[in-house]
Design an enzyme around this catalytic site. Structure first.
Site, PDB file in Angstrom:
ATOM      1  N   SER A   1       0.828  -1.196   0.000  1.00 16.71           N
ATOM      2  CA  SER A   1       0.000   0.000   0.000  1.00 16.71           C
ATOM      3  C   SER A   1       0.876   1.265   0.000  1.00 16.71           C
ATOM      4  CB  SER A   1      -0.961  -0.039   1.197  1.00 16.71           C
ATOM      5  OG  SER A   1      -1.970   0.933   1.087  1.00 16.71           O
TER       6      SER A   1
ATOM      7  N   ASP B   1     -10.170  -4.385  -4.524  1.00 15.06           N
ATOM      8  CA  ASP B   1      -9.542  -3.467  -3.577  1.00 15.06           C
ATOM      9  C   ASP B   1     -10.379  -2.185  -3.459  1.00 15.06           C
ATOM     10  OD1 ASP B   1      -7.853  -1.680  -2.165  1.00 15.06           O
ATOM     11  OD2 ASP B   1      -6.071  -2.658  -2.943  1.00 15.06           O
TER      12      ASP B   1
ATOM     13  N   HIS C   1      -8.163  -5.194  -0.131  1.00 14.87           N
ATOM     14  CA  HIS C   1      -6.894  -4.513   0.164  1.00 14.87           C
ATOM     15  C   HIS C   1      -6.164  -5.334   1.224  1.00 14.87           C
ATOM     16  CE1 HIS C   1      -4.250  -1.087  -0.166  1.00 14.87           C
ATOM     17  NE2 HIS C   1      -4.258  -0.895   1.136  1.00 14.87           N
TER      18      HIS C   1
END
Length: 225
Positions: A118, A172, A203
């Site tokens: 991320s 996601d 995610h």
């Protein structure tokens, strides 16, 4: 940047012959990915040190100014939103200091993979592709490519052929699948060798992905099976 190194969690031998610096996501810490090391199924005799730094705490605009562990500020997650370029560069300096420490401990850049999830993945790409010594690889999981329009001019010649591992989930809700595809396409357009993986997940990471990471690390670091 403070001269003090970031605090880190480390897994692996003190006399490691290769290293992976793994950057966590927004709001997490260095312990976040520590449990996956055994799940990578690296060879039993692999002499690899995993370094998981803790990001400093700072206010994050997209989260209403809440203070949390963050590599840099985030103003928004949609296309066209300005990027915290000074914050990115400051954080890149922190990571470069950790790469230098690994060199001082006997692991050159050519035996080091820079990885992240991320926001940590965005920082890994930003730092790794601008780093002046050739790395073994760069890995970004569920991430995006910040300042991609600057990369053609800003990238370092030493890492123009560095292998890149990218993975993203179809569902996601935080960083859209399209953001991952855009990163892949931009990197491939510049000639980077990208290993692209996509999974039916949100995610997060999944076991199939972790095993793919382990295989890629084994290949990039020349670990015997």
């Amino acid at each position: 940047m403070s001269e003090a190194l970031l605090e880190t969690v480390e897994v692996g031998p003190a006399d490691a012959k290769a290293s992976v610096i793994w950057l966590h996501g927004l709001g997490a810490n260095g312990h976040d990915f520590e449990p996956i090391v055994p799940e990578l199924q690296l060879p039993a005799d692999a002499s690899v040190r995993f370094v998981f730094p803790h990001a400093p705490e700072q206010a994050v605009t997209v989260n209403g100014g809440m203070v949390m562990p963050a590599w840099y500020d985030v103003y928004g997650l949609t296309a066209g939103t300005p990027v915290d370029e000074p914050g990115l560069d400051r954080a890149a300096g922190w990571v470069e200091a950790l790469i230098a420490r690994e060199a001082n401990r006997g692991v050159p850049a050519s035996r080091l993979v820079l990885a992240g999830f991320s926001q940590g993945g965005a920082l890994a790409l930003h730092t790794g592709l601008r780093y002046t010594d050739g790395l073994a690889g760069v890995m970004g999981l569920s991430t995006y490519l910040p300042l991609r329009d600057h990369l053609a001019q800003a990238r370092a010649s030493a890492n123009r052929q560095t292998p890149i591992f990218l993975a993203h989930g179809h569902q996601d809700p935080v960083l859209s699948f399209e953001m991952g595809q855009t990163a892949r396409d931009a990197l491939e357009a510049l000639g980077y060798p990208v290993a692209w993986h996509e999974y039916p997940m949100a995610h997060q990471v999944c076991l199939e992905e972790i095993r793919a990471v382990g295989q890629w690390l084994t290949e990039r670091l020349g670990l015997a099976r």
